[in-house]
Design an enzyme around this catalytic site. Sequence first.
Site, PDB file in Angstrom:
ATOM      1  N   GLY A  20       1.062  -1.133   0.152  1.00  0.00           N
ATOM      2  CA  GLY A  20       0.181   0.700   0.157  1.00  0.00           C
ATOM      3  C   GLY A  20       0.980   0.947   0.187  1.00  0.00           C
ATOM      4  O   GLY A  20       1.740   1.669   0.980  1.00  0.00           O
ATOM      5  N   ALA A  21       0.681   2.132  -1.024  1.00  0.00           N
ATOM      6  CA  ALA A  21       2.023   3.120  -1.003  1.00  0.00           C
ATOM      7  C   ALA A  21       1.371   4.708   0.058  1.00  0.00           C
ATOM      8  O   ALA A  21       3.111   4.566  -0.012  1.00  0.00           O
ATOM      9  CB  ALA A  21       0.925   4.219  -2.863  1.00  0.00           C
ATOM     10  N   GLY A  22       1.248   4.550   0.716  1.00  0.00           N
ATOM     11  CA  GLY A  22       1.417   5.421   2.339  1.00  0.00           C
ATOM     12  C   GLY A  22       1.944   4.627   3.262  1.00  0.00           C
ATOM     13  O   GLY A  22       2.652   5.187   3.700  1.00  0.00           O
ATOM     14  N   ARG A  62      10.459  -0.754  -4.654  1.00  0.00           N
ATOM     15  CA  ARG A  62       9.534  -1.229  -6.008  1.00  0.00           C
ATOM     16  C   ARG A  62       9.147   0.635  -6.879  1.00  0.00           C
ATOM     17  O   ARG A  62       9.989   1.257  -5.758  1.00  0.00           O
ATOM     18  CB  ARG A  62       7.961  -1.248  -5.000  1.00  0.00           C
ATOM     19  CG  ARG A  62       8.188  -2.352  -3.839  1.00  0.00           C
ATOM     20  CD  ARG A  62       6.821  -2.401  -3.573  1.00  0.00           C
ATOM     21  NE  ARG A  62       6.152  -2.773  -4.754  1.00  0.00           N
ATOM     22  CZ  ARG A  62       4.195  -3.539  -5.017  1.00  0.00           C
ATOM     23  NH1 ARG A  62       3.402  -2.676  -3.644  1.00  0.00           N
ATOM     24  NH2 ARG A  62       3.551  -3.703  -5.584  1.00  0.00           N
ATOM     25  N   CYS A 128      -8.585  -2.895  -5.126  1.00  0.00           N
ATOM     26  CA  CYS A 128      -8.037  -3.273  -5.000  1.00  0.00           C
ATOM     27  C   CYS A 128      -7.950  -3.273  -2.423  1.00  0.00           C
ATOM     28  O   CYS A 128      -8.824  -3.070  -2.714  1.00  0.00           O
ATOM     29  CB  CYS A 128      -6.037  -2.691  -4.954  1.00  0.00           C
ATOM     30  SG  CYS A 128      -4.544  -3.180  -4.811  1.00  0.00           S
ATOM     31  N   ASP A 197      -1.492   4.948  -6.724  1.00  0.00           N
ATOM     32  CA  ASP A 197      -0.067   5.038  -6.546  1.00  0.00           C
ATOM     33  C   ASP A 197       1.207   5.610  -6.507  1.00  0.00           C
ATOM     34  O   ASP A 197       2.149   6.376  -6.152  1.00  0.00           O
ATOM     35  CB  ASP A 197       0.633   3.570  -6.952  1.00  0.00           C
ATOM     36  CG  ASP A 197       0.008   2.246  -6.333  1.00  0.00           C
ATOM     37  OD1 ASP A 197      -0.505   2.374  -6.108  1.00  0.00           O
ATOM     38  OD2 ASP A 197       0.866   1.471  -5.634  1.00  0.00           O
ATOM     39  N   ASN A 207      -2.137   2.994 -10.772  1.00  0.00           N
ATOM     40  CA  ASN A 207      -3.054   2.526  -9.472  1.00  0.00           C
ATOM     41  C   ASN A 207      -2.718   0.911  -9.779  1.00  0.00           C
ATOM     42  O   ASN A 207      -2.473   0.553 -10.840  1.00  0.00           O
ATOM     43  CB  ASN A 207      -4.442   2.931  -9.021  1.00  0.00           C
ATOM     44  CG  ASN A 207      -4.446   2.425  -7.525  1.00  0.00           C
ATOM     45  OD1 ASN A 207      -4.112   2.484  -6.909  1.00  0.00           O
ATOM     46  ND2 ASN A 207      -6.308   1.559  -7.863  1.00  0.00           N
ATOM     47  N   LYS A 208      -3.653  -0.114  -9.009  1.00  0.00           N
ATOM     48  CA  LYS A 208      -3.987  -1.659  -9.206  1.00  0.00           C
ATOM     49  C   LYS A 208      -3.924  -1.820 -10.473  1.00  0.00           C
ATOM     50  O   LYS A 208      -4.253  -1.570 -11.146  1.00  0.00           O
ATOM     51  CB  LYS A 208      -4.264  -1.865  -7.742  1.00  0.00           C
ATOM     52  CG  LYS A 208      -4.285  -3.660  -8.115  1.00  0.00           C
ATOM     53  CD  LYS A 208      -3.125  -4.305  -7.985  1.00  0.00           C
ATOM     54  CE  LYS A 208      -1.600  -3.268  -7.037  1.00  0.00           C
ATOM     55  NZ  LYS A 208      -0.501  -3.641  -6.684  1.00  0.00           N
TER      56      LYS A 208
HETATM   57  P1  RI2 Z   1      -2.793   3.057   0.001  1.00  0.00           P
HETATM   58  C1  RI2 Z   1      -1.395  -0.413  -3.821  1.00  0.00           C
HETATM   59  O1  RI2 Z   1      -0.286  -1.008  -4.221  1.00  0.00           O
HETATM   60  C2  RI2 Z   1      -2.848  -0.685  -4.264  1.00  0.00           C
HETATM   61  O2  RI2 Z   1      -2.401  -0.170  -5.712  1.00  0.00           O
HETATM   62  C3  RI2 Z   1      -3.512   1.076  -3.782  1.00  0.00           C
HETATM   63  O3  RI2 Z   1      -4.519   0.928  -4.094  1.00  0.00           O
HETATM   64  C4  RI2 Z   1      -2.379   1.864  -3.787  1.00  0.00           C
HETATM   65  O4  RI2 Z   1      -1.319   0.875  -3.386  1.00  0.00           O
HETATM   66  C5  RI2 Z   1      -2.780   3.035  -2.819  1.00  0.00           C
HETATM   67  O5  RI2 Z   1      -2.791   2.281  -1.560  1.00  0.00           O
HETATM   68  P2  RI2 Z   1      -0.017  -2.662  -3.401  1.00  0.00           P
HETATM   69  O6  RI2 Z   1       0.980  -2.092  -2.590  1.00  0.00           O
HETATM   70  O7  RI2 Z   1      -1.716   3.939   0.039  1.00  0.00           O
HETATM   71  O8  RI2 Z   1      -0.495  -3.599  -3.106  1.00  0.00           O
HETATM   72  O9  RI2 Z   1      -4.131   4.004  -0.633  1.00  0.00           O
HETATM   73  O10 RI2 Z   1       1.219  -2.952  -4.626  1.00  0.00           O
HETATM   74  O11 RI2 Z   1      -3.242   2.815   1.303  1.00  0.00           O
END
Ligand code: RI2
Length: 312
Positions: A20-22, A62, A128, A197, A207-208
């Site tokens: 998750g990007a955050g 990543r 996602c 992302d 995004n995903k």
């Molecule tokens: P938040 C995730 O990537 C998804 O693409 C999701 O939509 C995006 O990050 C943002 O996530 P991955 O790490 O920061 O699953 O909103 O490849 O949680």
Amino acid sequence: MKLMIVTDTAEKIKSMEIRGAGRIARAAAEALRDHALSVQAPHTAAFRQEMERAAAILVATRPTAVSLPNAVHLVMNGIGQAGTVDEARSGVTRRAEQFIQSSQHAVEKIAEFGARHIRDGDKILTHCNSEVALACIIEAHRSGKEIEVFATEVRPRNQGLITIQTLNDAGIKTNFIVDSAVRSFIHDIDLVVVGADAVTVNGAVVNKIGTSQVAHTAVEARVNVLVAAETYKFAPKTVVGDLITIEERPSSEVLPDEIAKTLPHVRVRNPAFDVTPAEFIDLIITEQGVIPPQMAYIIIREYLGWDIAEFH
Ligand code: RI2
């Protein structure tokens, strides 16, 4: 010097144990903070060099989520013109703490703003597992709106399972569908809410994988598409023409190696993200306000504090 904290976090980000990007961005800030606290350096130049080594390891994990280099950049700027190692150390730890706090605060603000765009009775589709997108949905539910969610499965890593767990825990009525069922259900949907992302200067959202298909389907059905994204997911280097790298993950995530090796003419492709053009997006919800995607440039200029000179 000990890089254990950093390599451990880097491994978890790579394997998606932390995802998750955050969350990736906050984990990187924490790792840099902890590393700064443990580094023994004879002078600031050596401290900076050691921190830069750690920063490079984290950023390389990543390539797509811009929140990661943005967070690392903000934290590393804490070294500034520090005269002593102790000053440099406290500069880094202070910036890291600030980033982590402001990130959590941003999620709360976005939830508040995003929830205002969700109406009583809405059926919402999400794809996602986005912390901020879900925060908007949960806040709408918490404020008493009766909502229902359609959540996709999200091949190949099944992040949809985390999403339905969270929605279930919040007591929100949820439908779990396979990714390819989106068009079959789109006429039941009032609103699409997803995360990001990366957001480019022209308002495209990375995004995903599958997000652009979802958005395209929504546009065709005249369903609004909202993107929830903290300002640190906007990509400063796109201002000078850089493109976002789309991560391609191991083929074994899609097809087990034992099967793949029996199919010599087949190449499995596994891009983890795709690009949704600005025209498919109605609004981007940031902690600084809700903007049309075409205003992405303003966010980069006003809130990210990158100096164009840093790109040269
Ligand atoms: P938040 C995730 O990537 C998804 O693409 C999701 O939509 C995006 O990050 C943002 O996530 P991955 O790490 O920061 O699953 O909103 O490849 O949680």
